[in-house]
Design an enzyme around this catalytic site. Structure first.
Site, PDB file in Angstrom:
ATOM      1  N   GLY A   1      -1.463 -15.015   2.432  1.00 16.59           N
ATOM      2  CA  GLY A   1      -2.735 -14.080   3.115  1.00 16.59           C
ATOM      3  C   GLY A   1      -2.245 -13.549   4.238  1.00 16.59           C
TER       4      GLY A   1
ATOM      5  N   LYS B   1      11.840 -20.660  -1.355  1.00 14.42           N
ATOM      6  CA  LYS B   1      11.554 -21.230  -0.204  1.00 14.42           C
ATOM      7  C   LYS B   1      12.209 -22.538  -0.078  1.00 14.42           C
ATOM      8  CE  LYS B   1       7.083 -19.040  -0.421  1.00 14.42           C
ATOM      9  NZ  LYS B   1       5.547 -18.927  -0.734  1.00 14.42           N
TER      10      LYS B   1
ATOM     11  N   GLY C   1       3.826 -19.530   4.359  1.00 14.26           N
ATOM     12  CA  GLY C   1       2.696 -18.604   5.056  1.00 14.26           C
ATOM     13  C   GLY C   1       2.658 -19.131   6.517  1.00 14.26           C
TER      14      GLY C   1
ATOM     15  N   GLU D   1       2.030 -11.840  -5.078  1.00 11.71           N
ATOM     16  CA  GLU D   1       2.708 -10.698  -4.900  1.00 11.71           C
ATOM     17  C   GLU D   1       2.206  -9.552  -5.911  1.00 11.71           C
ATOM     18  OE1 GLU D   1       5.545 -11.058  -2.605  1.00 11.71           O
ATOM     19  OE2 GLU D   1       4.953 -13.105  -2.414  1.00 11.71           O
TER      20      GLU D   1
ATOM     21  N   GLY E   1       1.967  -3.255   3.479  1.00 10.95           N
ATOM     22  CA  GLY E   1       1.217  -4.119   2.747  1.00 10.95           C
ATOM     23  C   GLY E   1       0.340  -5.003   3.363  1.00 10.95           C
TER      24      GLY E   1
HETATM   25  N1  LIG Z   1       1.398 -11.623   0.728  1.00  9.07           N
HETATM   26  C1  LIG Z   1       1.517 -12.879   1.452  1.00  9.07           C
HETATM   27  O1  LIG Z   1       0.747 -13.760   1.581  1.00  9.07           O
HETATM   28  C2  LIG Z   1       2.894 -13.109   2.069  1.00  9.07           C
HETATM   29  C3  LIG Z   1       4.087 -12.282   1.607  1.00  9.07           C
HETATM   30  N2  LIG Z   1       5.267 -12.688   2.107  1.00  9.07           N
HETATM   31  C4  LIG Z   1       6.480 -11.857   1.982  1.00  9.07           C
HETATM   32  O2  LIG Z   1       6.223 -10.532   2.604  1.00  9.07           O
HETATM   33  C5  LIG Z   1       6.676  -9.357   2.242  1.00  9.07           C
HETATM   34  C6  LIG Z   1       5.660  -8.426   2.056  1.00  9.07           C
HETATM   35  O3  LIG Z   1       4.485  -9.003   1.240  1.00  9.07           O
HETATM   36  P1  LIG Z   1       3.126  -8.114   1.100  1.00  9.07           P
HETATM   37  O4  LIG Z   1       2.709  -7.338   2.261  1.00  9.07           O
HETATM   38  O5  LIG Z   1       2.238  -9.049   0.190  1.00  9.07           O
HETATM   39  O6  LIG Z   1       3.778  -7.114   0.002  1.00  9.07           O
HETATM   40  P2  LIG Z   1       3.093  -5.657  -0.526  1.00  9.07           P
HETATM   41  O7  LIG Z   1       3.186  -5.269  -1.885  1.00  9.07           O
HETATM   42  O8  LIG Z   1       1.286  -5.809  -0.021  1.00  9.07           O
HETATM   43  O9  LIG Z   1       3.350  -4.533   0.527  1.00  9.07           O
HETATM   44  C7  LIG Z   1       4.786  -4.299   0.424  1.00  9.07           C
HETATM   45  C8  LIG Z   1       4.954  -3.308   1.696  1.00  9.07           C
HETATM   46  O10 LIG Z   1       6.458  -2.901   1.692  1.00  9.07           O
HETATM   47  C9  LIG Z   1       6.666  -1.537   1.481  1.00  9.07           C
HETATM   48  N3  LIG Z   1       7.808  -1.241   1.058  1.00  9.07           N
HETATM   49  C10 LIG Z   1       8.386  -1.881  -0.258  1.00  9.07           C
HETATM   50  N4  LIG Z   1       9.556  -1.394  -0.495  1.00  9.07           N
HETATM   51  C11 LIG Z   1       9.892  -0.778   0.735  1.00  9.07           C
HETATM   52  C12 LIG Z   1      11.160   0.175   0.973  1.00  9.07           C
HETATM   53  N5  LIG Z   1      12.391  -0.026   0.133  1.00  9.07           N
HETATM   54  N6  LIG Z   1      11.161   0.758   2.111  1.00  9.07           N
HETATM   55  C13 LIG Z   1       9.977   0.844   2.861  1.00  9.07           C
HETATM   56  N7  LIG Z   1       8.938   0.344   2.634  1.00  9.07           N
HETATM   57  C14 LIG Z   1       8.865  -0.548   1.600  1.00  9.07           C
HETATM   58  C15 LIG Z   1       5.397  -0.879   0.757  1.00  9.07           C
HETATM   59  O11 LIG Z   1       5.249   0.332   1.111  1.00  9.07           O
HETATM   60  P3  LIG Z   1       4.163   1.135   0.371  1.00  9.07           P
HETATM   61  O12 LIG Z   1       2.848   0.972   1.253  1.00  9.07           O
HETATM   62  O13 LIG Z   1       4.372   2.742   0.743  1.00  9.07           O
HETATM   63  O14 LIG Z   1       4.232   1.128  -1.112  1.00  9.07           O
HETATM   64  C16 LIG Z   1       4.515  -2.004   1.015  1.00  9.07           C
HETATM   65  O15 LIG Z   1       3.728  -1.101   2.378  1.00  9.07           O
HETATM   66  C17 LIG Z   1       7.276  -9.848   0.771  1.00  9.07           C
HETATM   67  O16 LIG Z   1       8.669 -10.018   1.052  1.00  9.07           O
HETATM   68  C18 LIG Z   1       6.393 -11.264   0.598  1.00  9.07           C
HETATM   69  O17 LIG Z   1       7.187 -12.024  -0.373  1.00  9.07           O
HETATM   70  C19 LIG Z   1       5.360 -13.906   2.583  1.00  9.07           C
HETATM   71  C20 LIG Z   1       4.434 -14.758   2.998  1.00  9.07           C
HETATM   72  C21 LIG Z   1       3.176 -14.502   2.527  1.00  9.07           C
HETATM   73  N1  LIG Z   2       3.004 -14.973  -3.043  1.00 13.67           N
HETATM   74  C1  LIG Z   2       3.287 -15.911  -1.871  1.00 13.67           C
HETATM   75  C2  LIG Z   2       3.094 -15.386  -0.831  1.00 13.67           C
HETATM   76  C3  LIG Z   2       3.466 -16.276   0.361  1.00 13.67           C
HETATM   77  O1  LIG Z   2       4.628 -16.646   0.447  1.00 13.67           O
HETATM   78  C4  LIG Z   2       2.458 -17.311  -2.388  1.00 13.67           C
HETATM   79  O2  LIG Z   2       1.460 -17.193  -2.944  1.00 13.67           O
HETATM   80  O3  LIG Z   2       2.733 -18.187  -1.737  1.00 13.67           O
END
Ligand SMILES: NC(=O)C1=CN([C@@H]2O[C@H](COP(=O)(O)OP(=O)(O)OC[C@H]3O[C@@H](n4cnc5c(N)ncnc54)[C@H](OP(=O)(O)O)[C@@H]3O)[C@@H](O)[C@H]2O)C=CC1
Ligand SMILES: N[C@@H](CC=O)C(=O)O
Length: 323
Positions: free
Chosen positions: A297, A200, A129, A185, A9
Protein backbone atom coordinates in the site's frame (compact mmCIF):
# COMPACT_ATOMS: atom_id res chain seq x y z
CA UNK A 1 18.92 17.35 1.18
CA UNK A 2 18.24 16.92 -2.52
CA UNK A 3 16.09 13.89 -3.32
CA UNK A 4 15.16 12.24 -6.64
CA UNK A 5 12.30 9.75 -6.93
CA UNK A 6 12.36 7.08 -9.67
CA UNK A 7 8.76 6.09 -10.45
CA UNK A 8 5.54 7.90 -9.68
CA UNK A 9 3.08 5.03 -9.25
CA UNK A 10 1.52 3.89 -5.97
CA UNK A 11 4.83 3.97 -4.08
CA UNK A 12 6.48 6.98 -5.72
CA UNK A 13 3.35 9.08 -5.12
CA UNK A 14 3.18 7.89 -1.51
CA UNK A 15 6.75 9.01 -0.92
CA UNK A 16 6.19 12.37 -2.60
CA UNK A 17 3.04 13.04 -0.58
CA UNK A 18 4.70 11.95 2.67
CA UNK A 19 7.72 14.19 2.10
CA UNK A 20 5.34 17.08 1.52
CA UNK A 21 3.01 16.38 4.44
CA UNK A 22 5.99 15.85 6.81
CA UNK A 23 8.13 18.62 5.36
CA UNK A 24 8.59 20.66 8.55
CA UNK A 25 9.20 17.58 10.67
CA UNK A 26 11.74 16.26 8.17
CA UNK A 27 13.74 19.49 8.11
CA UNK A 28 13.82 19.56 11.91
CA UNK A 29 14.99 15.97 11.94
CA UNK A 30 17.66 16.45 9.27
CA UNK A 31 18.71 19.95 10.25
CA UNK A 32 18.23 21.10 6.64
CA UNK A 33 15.49 21.52 4.05
CA UNK A 34 14.50 18.46 2.08
CA UNK A 35 13.70 19.11 -1.56
CA UNK A 36 12.37 16.69 -4.18
CA UNK A 37 14.42 18.02 -7.09
CA UNK A 38 13.38 15.49 -9.71
CA UNK A 39 11.07 12.60 -10.55
CA UNK A 40 11.72 9.97 -13.24
CA UNK A 41 8.71 8.62 -15.09
CA UNK A 42 8.21 6.47 -18.17
CA UNK A 43 5.11 7.92 -19.79
CA UNK A 44 5.43 11.66 -20.32
CA UNK A 45 1.79 12.02 -21.39
CA UNK A 46 0.21 11.21 -17.98
CA UNK A 47 -1.26 14.06 -15.90
CA UNK A 48 0.52 14.32 -12.52
CA UNK A 49 0.16 16.57 -9.51
CA UNK A 50 3.77 17.58 -9.02
CA UNK A 51 5.11 20.96 -7.95
CA UNK A 52 6.42 23.04 -10.86
CA UNK A 53 9.83 23.41 -9.17
CA UNK A 54 10.42 19.64 -9.48
CA UNK A 55 11.89 18.36 -12.75
CA UNK A 56 9.68 15.59 -14.14
CA UNK A 57 11.60 13.69 -16.80
CA UNK A 58 12.04 10.44 -18.68
CA UNK A 59 15.77 11.15 -18.92
CA UNK A 60 17.76 9.70 -16.01
CA UNK A 61 21.01 11.43 -16.97
CA UNK A 62 19.28 14.81 -16.55
CA UNK A 63 18.06 13.77 -13.12
CA UNK A 64 21.52 12.80 -11.90
CA UNK A 65 22.91 16.13 -13.05
CA UNK A 66 20.80 17.80 -10.34
CA UNK A 67 23.40 16.96 -7.65
CA UNK A 68 21.15 14.53 -5.89
CA UNK A 69 21.98 13.37 -2.34
CA UNK A 70 19.48 10.48 -2.22
CA UNK A 71 17.87 8.48 -5.03
CA UNK A 72 14.63 6.72 -4.09
CA UNK A 73 13.83 3.90 -6.51
CA UNK A 74 10.22 2.77 -6.93
CA UNK A 75 10.09 1.39 -10.46
CA UNK A 76 9.40 -2.17 -11.55
CA UNK A 77 11.73 -5.04 -12.47
CA UNK A 78 15.48 -5.73 -12.50
CA UNK A 79 16.47 -3.34 -15.27
CA UNK A 80 16.95 -0.46 -15.72
CA UNK A 81 16.50 -0.15 -11.93
CA UNK A 82 19.81 -1.83 -11.05
CA UNK A 83 21.72 0.15 -13.67
CA UNK A 84 20.19 3.41 -12.36
CA UNK A 85 21.16 2.66 -8.78
CA UNK A 86 24.73 1.74 -9.76
CA UNK A 87 25.01 5.14 -11.48
CA UNK A 88 23.51 6.87 -8.44
CA UNK A 89 25.96 5.23 -6.03
CA UNK A 90 28.91 6.03 -8.29
CA UNK A 91 27.79 9.67 -8.29
CA UNK A 92 27.97 9.65 -4.47
CA UNK A 93 24.23 9.44 -3.73
CA UNK A 94 22.62 7.24 -1.09
CA UNK A 95 19.97 4.94 -2.52
CA UNK A 96 16.69 3.68 -1.08
CA UNK A 97 14.71 1.04 -2.94
CA UNK A 98 11.32 -0.69 -2.77
CA UNK A 99 12.10 -2.97 -5.72
CA UNK A 100 12.33 -6.52 -4.39
CA UNK A 101 12.78 -8.16 -7.81
CA UNK A 102 15.86 -6.05 -8.46
CA UNK A 103 17.18 -6.34 -4.90
CA UNK A 104 16.82 -10.13 -4.68
CA UNK A 105 19.03 -10.35 -7.78
CA UNK A 106 21.49 -7.54 -7.15
CA UNK A 107 21.21 -6.54 -3.48
CA UNK A 108 24.64 -7.80 -2.47
CA UNK A 109 26.44 -6.13 -5.35
CA UNK A 110 24.69 -2.83 -4.58
CA UNK A 111 25.69 -3.11 -0.91
CA UNK A 112 29.32 -3.85 -1.91
CA UNK A 113 29.41 -0.94 -4.34
CA UNK A 114 27.87 1.40 -1.76
CA UNK A 115 30.53 0.41 0.80
CA UNK A 116 33.26 1.29 -1.72
CA UNK A 117 31.67 4.69 -2.30
CA UNK A 118 30.88 5.35 1.36
CA UNK A 119 27.14 5.73 0.83
CA UNK A 120 24.13 3.91 2.30
CA UNK A 121 21.57 1.53 0.80
CA UNK A 122 18.09 1.39 2.35
CA UNK A 123 15.91 -1.58 1.38
CA UNK A 124 13.31 -1.85 4.16
CA UNK A 125 10.44 -1.37 1.69
CA UNK A 126 11.50 -4.35 -0.44
CA UNK A 127 10.21 -6.79 2.17
CA UNK A 128 6.91 -6.72 4.06
CA UNK A 129 5.92 -3.20 2.96
CA UNK A 130 5.72 -0.91 5.98
CA UNK A 131 6.59 -3.57 8.56
CA UNK A 132 10.15 -2.93 9.75
CA UNK A 133 11.51 -6.45 9.36
CA UNK A 134 14.89 -5.54 7.83
CA UNK A 135 15.79 -3.13 10.61
CA UNK A 136 14.49 -5.55 13.27
CA UNK A 137 16.60 -8.41 11.89
CA UNK A 138 19.68 -6.20 11.59
CA UNK A 139 19.20 -5.27 15.23
CA UNK A 140 18.63 -8.85 16.44
CA UNK A 141 21.51 -10.30 14.44
CA UNK A 142 24.04 -8.32 16.47
CA UNK A 143 23.95 -10.95 19.21
CA UNK A 144 21.16 -13.46 18.56
CA UNK A 145 21.60 -16.53 16.37
CA UNK A 146 18.62 -16.69 14.04
CA UNK A 147 17.72 -20.27 13.09
CA UNK A 148 14.44 -19.86 11.24
CA UNK A 149 11.97 -17.32 9.84
CA UNK A 150 8.34 -18.05 9.04
CA UNK A 151 6.64 -15.25 7.20
CA UNK A 152 3.61 -13.99 5.36
CA UNK A 153 5.31 -11.79 2.79
CA UNK A 154 2.75 -10.94 0.14
CA UNK A 155 0.07 -8.43 1.11
CA UNK A 156 -2.06 -9.17 -1.95
CA UNK A 157 -2.28 -12.92 -1.27
CA UNK A 158 -3.04 -12.43 2.39
CA UNK A 159 -5.66 -9.80 1.60
CA UNK A 160 -7.28 -12.09 -0.97
CA UNK A 161 -7.30 -15.15 1.30
CA UNK A 162 -8.86 -13.05 4.08
CA UNK A 163 -11.52 -11.52 1.83
CA UNK A 164 -12.40 -14.97 0.50
CA UNK A 165 -12.64 -16.38 4.05
CA UNK A 166 -14.48 -13.48 5.69
CA UNK A 167 -16.60 -11.96 2.91
CA UNK A 168 -16.84 -15.07 0.69
CA UNK A 169 -15.46 -13.22 -2.34
CA UNK A 170 -14.39 -15.25 -5.35
CA UNK A 171 -10.68 -15.37 -6.20
CA UNK A 172 -11.21 -12.92 -9.10
CA UNK A 173 -13.24 -10.45 -7.01
CA UNK A 174 -10.63 -10.49 -4.24
CA UNK A 175 -7.81 -9.89 -6.74
CA UNK A 176 -9.68 -7.00 -8.32
CA UNK A 177 -10.04 -5.34 -4.88
CA UNK A 178 -6.33 -5.85 -4.12
CA UNK A 179 -5.50 -4.14 -7.43
CA UNK A 180 -7.87 -1.24 -6.74
CA UNK A 181 -6.27 -0.68 -3.35
CA UNK A 182 -2.75 -0.53 -4.86
CA UNK A 183 -1.55 -3.71 -3.11
CA UNK A 184 -1.10 -5.86 -6.22
CA UNK A 185 1.49 -5.08 -8.87
CA UNK A 186 0.28 -3.75 -12.23
CA UNK A 187 0.83 -7.29 -13.52
CA UNK A 188 -0.33 -9.28 -10.47
CA UNK A 189 1.12 -12.62 -11.66
CA UNK A 190 4.06 -12.44 -9.22
CA UNK A 191 1.68 -11.78 -6.32
CA UNK A 192 -0.48 -14.83 -6.87
CA UNK A 193 2.10 -17.28 -8.25
CA UNK A 194 4.41 -16.91 -5.24
CA UNK A 195 7.27 -15.12 -7.04
CA UNK A 196 6.85 -11.90 -5.04
CA UNK A 197 7.10 -13.76 -1.71
CA UNK A 198 10.00 -15.80 -3.15
CA UNK A 199 12.03 -12.66 -3.94
CA UNK A 200 11.37 -11.28 -0.47
CA UNK A 201 12.41 -14.62 1.05
CA UNK A 202 15.68 -14.43 -0.91
CA UNK A 203 16.35 -10.97 0.53
CA UNK A 204 15.66 -12.25 4.06
CA UNK A 205 17.81 -15.34 3.54
CA UNK A 206 20.78 -13.21 2.53
CA UNK A 207 20.28 -10.94 5.51
CA UNK A 208 19.67 -13.64 8.13
CA UNK A 209 22.13 -16.27 6.90
CA UNK A 210 24.57 -14.38 4.69
CA UNK A 211 23.51 -16.27 1.57
CA UNK A 212 20.64 -17.36 -0.61
CA UNK A 213 19.86 -20.96 -1.46
CA UNK A 214 20.19 -22.17 -5.03
CA UNK A 215 16.97 -20.68 -6.46
CA UNK A 216 16.16 -23.96 -8.23
CA UNK A 217 16.10 -25.77 -4.87
CA UNK A 218 13.30 -23.59 -3.47
CA UNK A 219 9.83 -25.09 -3.43
CA UNK A 220 7.47 -22.34 -4.62
CA UNK A 221 3.72 -22.39 -4.99
CA UNK A 222 1.28 -19.48 -5.12
CA UNK A 223 -2.35 -19.15 -4.15
CA UNK A 224 -3.81 -19.58 -7.65
CA UNK A 225 -5.26 -22.99 -6.93
CA UNK A 226 -6.94 -22.04 -3.62
CA UNK A 227 -10.72 -21.87 -3.90
CA UNK A 228 -13.41 -20.48 -1.63
CA UNK A 229 -14.48 -24.08 -0.98
CA UNK A 230 -10.93 -25.01 0.23
CA UNK A 231 -10.92 -22.08 2.64
CA UNK A 232 -14.38 -22.92 4.01
CA UNK A 233 -13.52 -26.58 4.43
CA UNK A 234 -10.34 -25.76 6.41
CA UNK A 235 -12.21 -23.19 8.52
CA UNK A 236 -14.58 -25.98 9.66
CA UNK A 237 -11.49 -27.85 10.89
CA UNK A 238 -10.35 -24.73 12.79
CA UNK A 239 -7.56 -24.03 10.31
CA UNK A 240 -6.69 -21.01 8.16
CA UNK A 241 -4.96 -21.19 4.80
CA UNK A 242 -2.00 -18.78 4.71
CA UNK A 243 0.72 -18.21 2.14
CA UNK A 244 3.91 -18.73 4.13
CA UNK A 245 7.62 -18.50 3.36
CA UNK A 246 9.85 -20.63 5.59
CA UNK A 247 13.53 -19.79 5.65
CA UNK A 248 15.84 -21.84 7.85
CA UNK A 249 19.45 -22.85 8.03
CA UNK A 250 20.34 -26.54 8.15
CA UNK A 251 23.84 -27.96 7.69
CA UNK A 252 25.01 -24.43 6.90
CA UNK A 253 22.69 -24.16 3.89
CA UNK A 254 19.55 -21.99 3.80
CA UNK A 255 16.43 -24.04 3.02
CA UNK A 256 13.47 -22.09 1.71
CA UNK A 257 9.90 -22.90 0.75
CA UNK A 258 7.08 -20.56 -0.27
CA UNK A 259 3.62 -22.12 -0.32
CA UNK A 260 0.06 -22.15 1.06
CA UNK A 261 -0.09 -23.94 4.41
CA UNK A 262 -2.84 -24.88 6.87
CA UNK A 263 -2.36 -23.21 10.25
CA UNK A 264 -4.26 -23.85 13.45
CA UNK A 265 -4.90 -21.15 16.01
CA UNK A 266 -1.81 -21.95 18.06
CA UNK A 267 0.40 -20.68 15.23
CA UNK A 268 1.57 -17.03 15.52
CA UNK A 269 0.62 -16.36 11.86
CA UNK A 270 -2.93 -17.76 12.17
CA UNK A 271 -4.54 -14.39 12.99
CA UNK A 272 -2.58 -12.26 10.51
CA UNK A 273 -5.32 -10.98 8.24
CA UNK A 274 -5.96 -8.56 5.41
CA UNK A 275 -3.05 -6.77 3.78
CA UNK A 276 -0.90 -7.40 6.84
CA UNK A 277 2.37 -9.28 6.65
CA UNK A 278 4.11 -10.92 9.59
CA UNK A 279 7.41 -12.58 10.36
CA UNK A 280 8.09 -14.99 13.20
CA UNK A 281 11.80 -14.95 13.97
CA UNK A 282 13.24 -17.91 15.87
CA UNK A 283 16.45 -17.11 17.74
CA UNK A 284 18.58 -18.77 20.41
CA UNK A 285 18.05 -16.07 23.07
CA UNK A 286 14.52 -14.84 22.34
CA UNK A 287 12.89 -18.17 21.48
CA UNK A 288 10.58 -16.50 19.00
CA UNK A 289 9.21 -13.07 18.27
CA UNK A 290 6.55 -12.10 15.72
CA UNK A 291 6.36 -8.71 14.08
CA UNK A 292 3.29 -7.79 12.07
CA UNK A 293 2.01 -4.79 10.09
CA UNK A 294 0.87 -3.55 6.67
CA UNK A 295 2.62 -5.47 3.90
CA UNK A 296 1.68 -3.28 0.93
CA UNK A 297 0.00 0.00 0.00
CA UNK A 298 0.89 3.59 -0.67
CA UNK A 299 1.54 5.12 2.75
CA UNK A 300 2.86 2.05 4.62
CA UNK A 301 5.46 1.54 1.89
CA UNK A 302 6.26 5.26 1.88
CA UNK A 303 6.76 5.00 5.63
CA UNK A 304 9.47 2.35 5.19
CA UNK A 305 11.18 4.42 2.49
CA UNK A 306 11.13 7.71 4.36
CA UNK A 307 12.40 6.04 7.55
CA UNK A 308 15.25 4.58 5.46
CA UNK A 309 15.98 7.98 4.01
CA UNK A 310 16.37 9.50 7.46
CA UNK A 311 18.46 6.52 8.58
CA UNK A 312 20.84 6.96 5.60
CA UNK A 313 21.31 10.60 6.45
CA UNK A 314 21.88 9.97 10.16
CA UNK A 315 24.37 7.16 9.51
CA UNK A 316 26.40 9.49 7.34
CA UNK A 317 26.28 12.45 9.70
CA UNK A 318 26.84 10.67 12.98
CA UNK A 319 29.21 12.57 15.27
CA UNK A 320 31.34 10.20 17.35
CA UNK A 321 31.05 10.88 21.09
CA UNK A 322 33.69 10.19 23.75
CA UNK A 323 32.64 8.11 26.76
N1 LIG B 1 2.51 -1.20 -4.32
C1 LIG B 1 3.02 -1.61 -3.16
O1 LIG B 1 2.31 -1.74 -2.16
C2 LIG B 1 4.46 -1.94 -3.05
C3 LIG B 1 5.30 -1.95 -4.15
N2 LIG B 1 6.65 -2.23 -4.00
C4 LIG B 1 7.56 -2.17 -5.14
O2 LIG B 1 7.74 -0.79 -5.46
C5 LIG B 1 7.95 -0.62 -6.86
C6 LIG B 1 6.87 0.33 -7.42
O3 LIG B 1 5.62 -0.25 -7.18
P1 LIG B 1 4.25 0.53 -7.51
O4 LIG B 1 4.41 1.96 -7.18
O5 LIG B 1 3.18 -0.26 -6.92
O6 LIG B 1 4.21 0.36 -9.11
P2 LIG B 1 3.32 1.18 -10.15
O7 LIG B 1 3.12 0.26 -11.29
O8 LIG B 1 2.15 1.78 -9.48
O9 LIG B 1 4.27 2.39 -10.58
C7 LIG B 1 5.47 2.17 -11.25
C8 LIG B 1 6.06 3.53 -11.61
O10 LIG B 1 7.36 3.30 -12.16
C9 LIG B 1 7.44 4.01 -13.39
N3 LIG B 1 8.36 3.24 -14.24
C10 LIG B 1 8.29 1.94 -14.54
N4 LIG B 1 9.33 1.58 -15.30
C11 LIG B 1 10.08 2.69 -15.50
C12 LIG B 1 11.26 3.01 -16.19
N5 LIG B 1 11.92 2.08 -16.88
N6 LIG B 1 11.73 4.27 -16.14
C13 LIG B 1 11.07 5.22 -15.44
N7 LIG B 1 9.94 5.00 -14.78
C14 LIG B 1 9.45 3.75 -14.80
C15 LIG B 1 6.05 4.12 -13.94
O11 LIG B 1 6.02 5.24 -14.78
P3 LIG B 1 4.67 5.83 -15.47
O12 LIG B 1 3.89 6.45 -14.34
O13 LIG B 1 5.19 6.83 -16.42
O14 LIG B 1 3.98 4.66 -16.09
C16 LIG B 1 5.26 4.30 -12.65
O15 LIG B 1 5.23 5.65 -12.28
C17 LIG B 1 7.88 -2.03 -7.46
O16 LIG B 1 9.19 -2.52 -7.59
C18 LIG B 1 7.08 -2.82 -6.41
O17 LIG B 1 7.38 -4.18 -6.42
C19 LIG B 1 7.19 -2.52 -2.77
C20 LIG B 1 6.40 -2.52 -1.65
C21 LIG B 1 4.99 -2.28 -1.71
N1 LIG C 1 2.43 -6.52 -4.43
C1 LIG C 1 3.15 -6.57 -3.20
C2 LIG C 1 3.45 -5.18 -2.76
C3 LIG C 1 4.45 -5.13 -1.68
O1 LIG C 1 5.55 -5.63 -1.77
C4 LIG C 1 2.31 -7.26 -2.15
O2 LIG C 1 1.12 -7.42 -2.37
O3 LIG C 1 2.87 -7.66 -1.11
Amino acid sequence: MRVAILGFGTVGQGVYETLRSHRAHMSNLLGEELEVVGILIQDGSKEREIDASTLVTTNYEKLLQLQVDVVIEAIVGQQPAYHYLVQAIKSGAHVVTANKVMFAHYGQSLLNLAAQHNVQVGYEATTAGGTPIIRTLQHLLKVNQVSKLEAILNGTSNYMLTEMAVHHLSFEEALQQAQQKGYAELDPSNDINGDDAFYKAMILSRLAFGMQPNWNDVYKEGIERITLADIQQEAKRGRAIKHVATIEIREDIPRVSVQPVFLDESHPLYRVDGVNNAITIHTDLLDNITITGPGAGKLPTASAIVEDLVHCFKQQHVVPTMV
